[in-house]
Structure formats: structure tokens, C-alpha cells
Design a protein around this motif. Structure first.
Motif, PDB file in Angstrom:
ATOM      1  N   GLN A  64       0.828  -1.309  -0.076  1.00 45.44           N
ATOM      2  CA  GLN A  64       0.093  -0.025   0.104  1.00 45.44           C
ATOM      3  C   GLN A  64       0.656   1.316  -0.143  1.00 45.44           C
ATOM      4  OE1 GLN A  64      -0.857  -2.614   2.228  1.00 45.44           O
ATOM      5  NE2 GLN A  64      -2.430  -3.136   0.691  1.00 45.44           N
ATOM      6  N   VAL A  65       2.368   1.271   0.491  1.00 46.84           N
ATOM      7  CA  VAL A  65       3.085   2.288   0.412  1.00 46.84           C
ATOM      8  C   VAL A  65       4.482   1.801  -0.104  1.00 46.84           C
ATOM      9  CG1 VAL A  65       2.130   3.566   2.390  1.00 46.84           C
ATOM     10  CG2 VAL A  65       3.629   1.916   2.775  1.00 46.84           C
ATOM     11  N   GLN A  66       5.023   2.453  -0.700  1.00 43.33           N
ATOM     12  CA  GLN A  66       6.337   1.916  -1.448  1.00 43.33           C
ATOM     13  C   GLN A  66       7.643   2.169  -0.466  1.00 43.33           C
ATOM     14  OE1 GLN A  66       3.792   3.806  -3.440  1.00 43.33           O
ATOM     15  NE2 GLN A  66       2.950   1.803  -3.464  1.00 43.33           N
ATOM     16  N   VAL A  67       7.654   3.075   0.392  1.00 40.22           N
ATOM     17  CA  VAL A  67       9.085   3.359   0.939  1.00 40.22           C
ATOM     18  C   VAL A  67       8.552   3.561   2.422  1.00 40.22           C
ATOM     19  CG1 VAL A  67       9.069   5.630   0.211  1.00 40.22           C
ATOM     20  CG2 VAL A  67      11.209   4.595   0.881  1.00 40.22           C
ATOM     21  N   VAL A  68       9.465   3.204   3.384  1.00 39.56           N
ATOM     22  CA  VAL A  68       9.399   3.516   4.824  1.00 39.56           C
ATOM     23  C   VAL A  68      10.854   3.796   5.401  1.00 39.56           C
ATOM     24  CG1 VAL A  68       8.798   2.739   7.141  1.00 39.56           C
ATOM     25  CG2 VAL A  68       7.249   2.641   5.285  1.00 39.56           C
ATOM     26  N   PHE A  69      11.188   4.911   6.097  1.00 40.96           N
ATOM     27  CA  PHE A  69      12.399   4.832   6.740  1.00 40.96           C
ATOM     28  C   PHE A  69      12.193   4.256   8.150  1.00 40.96           C
ATOM     29  CE2 PHE A  69      12.496   7.654   3.067  1.00 40.96           C
ATOM     30  CZ  PHE A  69      13.853   7.841   2.719  1.00 40.96           C
ATOM     31  N   GLY A  70      12.376   3.291   8.274  1.00 41.94           N
ATOM     32  CA  GLY A  70      12.014   2.514   9.543  1.00 41.94           C
ATOM     33  C   GLY A  70      13.088   2.281  10.321  1.00 41.94           C
ATOM     34  N   SER A  71      12.980   2.118  11.652  1.00 43.00           N
ATOM     35  CA  SER A  71      14.089   1.887  12.664  1.00 43.00           C
ATOM     36  C   SER A  71      14.642   0.341  12.217  1.00 43.00           C
ATOM     37  CB  SER A  71      13.630   1.934  14.237  1.00 43.00           C
ATOM     38  OG  SER A  71      12.647   0.808  14.153  1.00 43.00           O
ATOM     39  N   ILE A  72      15.757   0.035  12.744  1.00 42.37           N
ATOM     40  CA  ILE A  72      16.256  -0.980  12.358  1.00 42.37           C
ATOM     41  C   ILE A  72      15.817  -2.083  13.121  1.00 42.37           C
ATOM     42  CG2 ILE A  72      18.705  -2.401  12.540  1.00 42.37           C
ATOM     43  CD1 ILE A  72      20.092  -0.021  11.310  1.00 42.37           C
ATOM     44  N   PRO A  73      15.733  -1.931  14.579  1.00 35.70           N
ATOM     45  CA  PRO A  73      15.021  -3.123  15.206  1.00 35.70           C
ATOM     46  C   PRO A  73      13.639  -3.543  14.846  1.00 35.70           C
ATOM     47  CG  PRO A  73      16.172  -1.465  17.021  1.00 35.70           C
ATOM     48  CD  PRO A  73      16.134  -0.588  15.704  1.00 35.70           C
ATOM     49  N   SER A  74      12.939  -2.572  14.332  1.00 39.47           N
ATOM     50  CA  SER A  74      11.606  -3.032  13.950  1.00 39.47           C
ATOM     51  C   SER A  74      11.782  -3.566  12.663  1.00 39.47           C
ATOM     52  CB  SER A  74      10.777  -1.448  13.910  1.00 39.47           C
ATOM     53  OG  SER A  74      10.384  -0.983  15.134  1.00 39.47           O
ATOM     54  N   SER A  75      12.672  -3.572  11.828  1.00 37.18           N
ATOM     55  CA  SER A  75      12.724  -3.867  10.369  1.00 37.18           C
ATOM     56  C   SER A  75      13.611  -5.177  10.134  1.00 37.18           C
ATOM     57  CB  SER A  75      13.254  -2.841   9.563  1.00 37.18           C
ATOM     58  OG  SER A  75      12.570  -1.462   9.795  1.00 37.18           O
ATOM     59  N   ILE A  76      14.548  -5.352  11.016  1.00 37.49           N
ATOM     60  CA  ILE A  76      15.586  -6.184  10.759  1.00 37.49           C
ATOM     61  C   ILE A  76      15.182  -7.479  10.389  1.00 37.49           C
ATOM     62  CG2 ILE A  76      15.850  -7.049  13.285  1.00 37.49           C
ATOM     63  CD1 ILE A  76      18.929  -6.330  10.699  1.00 37.49           C
ATOM     64  N   GLY A  77      13.897  -7.976  11.011  1.00 36.35           N
ATOM     65  CA  GLY A  77      13.487  -9.404  10.507  1.00 36.35           C
ATOM     66  C   GLY A  77      12.736  -9.314   9.217  1.00 36.35           C
ATOM     67  N   TYR A  78      12.257  -8.366   8.735  1.00 33.44           N
ATOM     68  CA  TYR A  78      11.869  -8.374   7.261  1.00 33.44           C
ATOM     69  C   TYR A  78      12.869  -8.241   6.587  1.00 33.44           C
ATOM     70  CZ  TYR A  78       7.616  -6.856   9.688  1.00 33.44           C
ATOM     71  OH  TYR A  78       6.381  -6.811  10.776  1.00 33.44           O
ATOM     72  N   ILE A  79      14.053  -7.585   6.826  1.00 28.00           N
ATOM     73  CA  ILE A  79      15.182  -7.309   5.982  1.00 28.00           C
ATOM     74  C   ILE A  79      15.876  -8.719   5.613  1.00 28.00           C
ATOM     75  CG2 ILE A  79      17.421  -6.560   5.632  1.00 28.00           C
ATOM     76  CD1 ILE A  79      16.503  -4.036   7.215  1.00 28.00           C
ATOM     77  N   ARG A  80      16.126  -9.553   6.778  1.00 28.95           N
ATOM     78  CA  ARG A  80      16.739 -10.682   6.846  1.00 28.95           C
ATOM     79  C   ARG A  80      15.961 -12.000   6.269  1.00 28.95           C
ATOM     80  NH1 ARG A  80      18.948 -10.437  12.961  1.00 28.95           N
ATOM     81  NH2 ARG A  80      20.818  -9.004  12.455  1.00 28.95           N
ATOM     82  N   GLY A  81      14.573 -11.729   6.219  1.00 28.45           N
ATOM     83  CA  GLY A  81      13.557 -12.523   5.516  1.00 28.45           C
ATOM     84  C   GLY A  81      13.444 -12.369   3.986  1.00 28.45           C
ATOM     85  N   GLY A  82      13.790 -11.272   3.752  1.00 26.04           N
ATOM     86  CA  GLY A  82      13.753 -10.803   2.175  1.00 26.04           C
ATOM     87  C   GLY A  82      12.415 -10.136   1.733  1.00 26.04           C
ATOM     88  N   THR A  83      11.508  -9.816   2.842  1.00 22.72           N
ATOM     89  CA  THR A  83      10.250  -9.567   2.334  1.00 22.72           C
ATOM     90  C   THR A  83      10.522  -7.957   2.124  1.00 22.72           C
ATOM     91  OG1 THR A  83       9.880  -9.379   4.578  1.00 22.72           O
ATOM     92  CG2 THR A  83       8.989 -11.248   3.532  1.00 22.72           C
TER      93      THR A  83
END
Length: 291
Positions: A167-186
Motif C-alpha cells: 500500500q506504500v512503497q517506502v518507509v524509513f524504518g527503525s532497524i530493530p523494527s525492520s531487521i526481521g523483514y530485511i533478513r527474511g527478504g520481504t
């Protein structure tokens, strides 16, 4: 002794406050009670400390929000720089620019080109107006000269949920909140928002490599009511720096992806002054309001 936190329990601010309070309690032999006083972007917590007795028993977890709020809110009942005495800095932590996999960009220059070709059609999610996630994005918009449509949510977790759903294309997220999605490739990370790489994301380049001069980090420090005796400030500064220098404490901070600050009260005062001036320019440029 009370350490007042302007955000909800369980978030990065609260975790840092509880770790710091525990470390200080062990050193000074007194319990530190962490109080979460939410509302108005941490202004309620700040005002509580401003009006507390100046005896060093009621302290504030100061954050980037205090620097932003100085311009974001027209009528505050306090002046943060004037009414809060700096004691010591605690931590600086980067955010990370994340895009949905459908976005045809694997690097920041490609994203900028995509955004320029699609003005106001690329949606940027945030956890709310004036928060770190929002301000990181607005600084990027200003410095990269791109037009992204801001979509505020009631919390970063909701913004990330809609980023996962496209629904949105970009978010400047915090690393602790985002790290799982990054490592999971989502979700795809394009850059961290600090001037150097993050130890938690060593393969992700800093934004400054593509947007010269860009730097955004969420910082934390501890302050007290103005007129707190200098000897009390000195003693608290010494104890905070001792906690920050503890290897065990540093290891526990690794989960927050931050860099330890420490230093003198004047070091924190300079940081607050510089950040207040910096974010005032962004708030005015973007015409941001609290709601």
C-alpha cells in the motif's frame, strides 16, 4: 528516582530507559522507576520534568522528538533548550530506507530516478507526523529533491505492515523494527540514514554515499529540570558515563543498533542545539504540522 519516558512501554525508548535505569540503580544504590508518560509527541513527559523539583530525582529521557517539537508545535508551555538541563548523551541509532520488492530500484539513485519520473505517486509511510521515521523521509525528500506522498500511521508497525502489503512503497524504518523483514527478504533495504554503515546491516550503504550531507539518527540523552545543582548534574554525568562504559551494557545495546554517546553535559547541549536547528529547517520546508 524517576526516569520519565514520553513513549509507550516496549519500544526502543522504553528499552533504553530501562537498561540505563537498571545500570544507574546498581551504581548509586537507589531504585530507578521508569514512568511512561505518553502523548503529544513526548511533550507531556517533557513538561512533567520541566515542572518537577530541581533536585535530580526526576529525569527525562530526551530524544530527537524534543528537537523536532521545538518547531513542530507552535505553543509549548516550555522551551526545551532553556528549561531542561542536559546531563549526558546515551545513544545514536540509524534508520533504514526500505522499499517494497515491487519498486524497480535496488539502489538509492534508481529510487530517486523512479520517484522523479512518478511525482507524488510514490507513497511514503511513517509512524506519525514529526516522528523519526517521518523526519528521515522528509529530510530525504528535501535533499534529494523528490516528491513523495506522505502517509502517516498510528505507529511504525502499521506503516511497515502496509509496506509489506504494497500500500506504500517506502518507509524509513527503525532497524530493530525492520531487521526481521530485511533478513527474511520481504523488504529491500537501500540505505541506512547515518553517515556510516551500521554494524547490524554492514552490507547496506549509508545514504550520504548518494545524497551528500544526509544524516539522520535517532538520539537519546538524559536531562533534568533547569536549576538542578551543578554538583548533582556532575555526579549523574559521571555515573551515566560509567554505565555506558560497561561492556555488558554495551553488548545489550547492540540490539538497538546504536552507537554509544556519553560525554559531558555541554556535549549533549551542543547536540540538542544542532539538532533543533537542523529539524527546524526541515519542518518549515515541508510545512509539517503535528496532526
Amino acid at each position: 528516582m524517576r526516569l520519565i519516558v514520553g513513549f509507550t512501554a516496549g519500544g526502543g525508548s522504553d528499552i533504553l530507559a530501562r537498561l540505563t535505569g537498571q545500570g544507574l540503580s546498581e551504581r548509586v544504590g537507589q531504585p530507578f522507576v521508569i514512568e511512561n508518560r505518553t502523548g503529544a509527541g513526548s511533550n507531556i513527559a517533557t513538561e512533567l520534568v520541566v515542572n518537577a523539583p530541581a533536585n535530580g530525582h526526576t529525569l527525562l529521557l530526551a530524544t530527537t522528538a524534543n528537537a523536532v517539537n521545538a518547531t513542530l508545535y507552535d505553543k509549548l508551555n516550555f522551551n526545551f533548550i532553556r528549561d531542561i538541563a542536559p546531563i549526558a548523551g546515551l545513544l545514536r541509532a540509524p534508520n533504514v530506507m526500505l522499499v517494497h520488492p515491487s519498486v524497480p530500484a535496488r539502489a538509492v539513485p534508481e529510487f530517486i530516478a523512479y520517484a522523479v519520473a512518478n511525482p507524488a505517486k510514490v507513497n511514503m509511510g511513517s509512524g506519525g507526523n514529526g516522528g523519526p521515521v517521518h523526519m528521515a523521509g522528509e529530510l530525504f525528500k528535501m535533499m534529494a529533491a523528490v516528491n513523495l506522498a506522505h502517509v502517516p500511521y498510528r505507529g511504525e508497525a502499521l506503516a511497515l505492515t502496509d509496506l509489506l502489503g504494497g500500500q506504500v512503497q517506502v518507509v524509513f524504518g527503525s532497524i530493530p523494527s525492520s531487521i526481521g523483514y530485511i533478513r527474511g527478504g520481504t523488504l529491500r533495504p537501500l540505505a541506512v540514514t547515518t553517515a556510516t554503515r551500521s554494524e547490524m546491516l554492514p552490507d547496506v550503504p549509508p545514504m550520504a554515499d548518494f545524497v551528500p550531507g544526509y544524516e539522520m539518527s535517532t538520539w537519546y540523552g538524559i536531562g533534568a529540570p533547569k536549576n538542578t545543582p551543578a554538583e548533582v548534574i556532575r555526579k549523574l554525568n559521571f555515573e551515566i558515563n560509567a554505565v555506558l562504559g560497561n561492556p555488558g551494557f554495551k553488548a545489550r545495546l547492540a540490539d538497538l543498533s546504536g552507537t554509544v554517546l556519553g560525554g559531558s553535559p555541554s556535549d549533549l547541549a551542543k547536540l540538542v542545539g544542532d539538532e533543533t536547528e537542523k529539524w527546524a529547517k526541515v519542518v518549515k520546508f515541508a510545512g509539517i504540522t503535528p496532526i
